[in-house]
Design an enzyme around this catalytic site. Sequence first.
Site, PDB file in Angstrom:
ATOM      1  CB  SER A  65      -0.959  -0.092   1.209  1.00 33.88           C
ATOM      2  OG  SER A  65      -2.148  -1.151   1.020  1.00 33.88           O
ATOM      3  CG  HIS A  76      -2.627  -2.417   4.383  1.00 32.80           C
ATOM      4  ND1 HIS A  76      -3.111  -1.905   2.862  1.00 32.80           N
ATOM      5  CD2 HIS A  76      -3.602  -2.147   5.363  1.00 32.80           C
ATOM      6  CE1 HIS A  76      -4.192  -1.289   3.562  1.00 32.80           C
ATOM      7  NE2 HIS A  76      -4.510  -1.480   4.838  1.00 32.80           N
ATOM      8  CD  GLU A 101      -2.669   1.290  -3.330  1.00 36.39           C
ATOM      9  OE1 GLU A 101      -3.554   0.275  -3.280  1.00 36.39           O
ATOM     10  OE2 GLU A 101      -2.112   1.246  -2.129  1.00 36.39           O
ATOM     11  CG  HIS A 102      -4.618   4.881  -1.757  1.00 35.48           C
ATOM     12  ND1 HIS A 102      -5.829   4.431  -2.541  1.00 35.48           N
ATOM     13  CD2 HIS A 102      -4.325   3.571  -1.110  1.00 35.48           C
ATOM     14  CE1 HIS A 102      -5.982   3.142  -2.286  1.00 35.48           C
ATOM     15  NE2 HIS A 102      -5.100   2.873  -1.367  1.00 35.48           N
ATOM     16  CG  ASP A 116      -9.231   0.033   1.970  1.00 37.54           C
ATOM     17  OD1 ASP A 116      -8.783   0.328   0.784  1.00 37.54           O
ATOM     18  OD2 ASP A 116      -8.395  -0.228   2.873  1.00 37.54           O
ATOM     19  CD  GLN A 157      -4.187   3.162   2.739  1.00 37.77           C
ATOM     20  OE1 GLN A 157      -3.566   2.002   2.205  1.00 37.77           O
ATOM     21  NE2 GLN A 157      -5.123   3.108   3.168  1.00 37.77           N
TER      22      GLN A 157
END
Length: 378
Positions: A233, A258, A323-324, A361, A255
């Site tokens: 992540s 993970h 990713e985010h 999510d 995050q």
Amino acid sequence: MIKILDSRKKDFKKKFEKLILNRRKIDTKVNKEVKKIINDVKKRGDKALVYYEKKFNSNSKLIPSKKSIDKAVRELNPKVKKAIFESYKRIYKWHSLQVRKNIIYKDKFGNKFSYITKPLNAIAVYCPGDLPSSALMNCIPPQIAGVNRIVLCTPAIKGQLNGAVMYVAKLCNVKEIVSLSGASAIAAFGYGTKKIKPVDLITGPGSTFVATAKRILSSENIISQEKMYAGESEIVCWCDNSAKPDEVAYSLLAQSEHSSGCLAIMLSKDLNLIKQVKNKIEKHIKTLPRKKIISQSLKKYGNLIYVKSDKEILKLIEFISPEHIELSIRNYKKYINPLNDKLKTTGSIAAGPYSSMALSDYGPTQHSLPTNGTARYS
């Protein structure tokens, strides 16, 4: 623990680029170990799979029985089941809107041309053992597309099936469930064994070992090439003084829990806010059950970065291609305007004070997203 960096310093650019690029490099040790596992599965088949399942999950049964699946679903908390069903409906609706339409075109000479979208024949969905949200995100799209064979691959830790994940399989009409994990699972679906039939594509997020195995098999044209690298992540929080330190801290922690290789970065022109967020992280991490993993992750790839201008922040985001992204800034609407292409190298954007990346999510938008810079072209 998490570090504070200052973009005004002479060595910042060198340090920052080294951090990002080193994380993207293929880990030679992991690559070597994954190749060893793949070759072992090719050679010994199911015996190798049982060996790795015993070693990593204390499980020896590759194909769970219908009785054990039904039992796991039956024992699932009704409230959890209700929540999963609600997520299923929302995710299904959202992804149904993305179905491609066939194109049929006839030119002025009477020639007819067609562009037809057809589903793959077989897909394996890789799902970590305790993440029903990942099962939803990766089983629903092929269900909508009409994929003939969907296989759910998820570990049975100490022989125990996760009831929530099994319930997702039931909702998505998945007929095949396999108790496997790691690089050996990817190898099994790539080459096939006596018990496991090969597939055309493997989807779903996983560890560095899983992502590396998918990359190796797709490079050999054993499985279809994914358009992204679905690895560990990543989040970038862009914050100004309107952001609440507690909320920013929790986003970075969420995050980072993970796995030990997650990327968590905060970018801000407010040095005082950065210091507050650092204090909040150090306070909250003590109360979290996965604090060991979070600490490892933040130590390697956690950074709170002071940046002097929005222009420089945009350059850093483009370089990371995360990713985010969370936009905890007053003028966030400026950056989510479809006509503004300044934030185009990211998997997803959570915009504004009431948009939490952790909540995304659970849908309806997709959470299996590109990492390691692959958001640039995914």
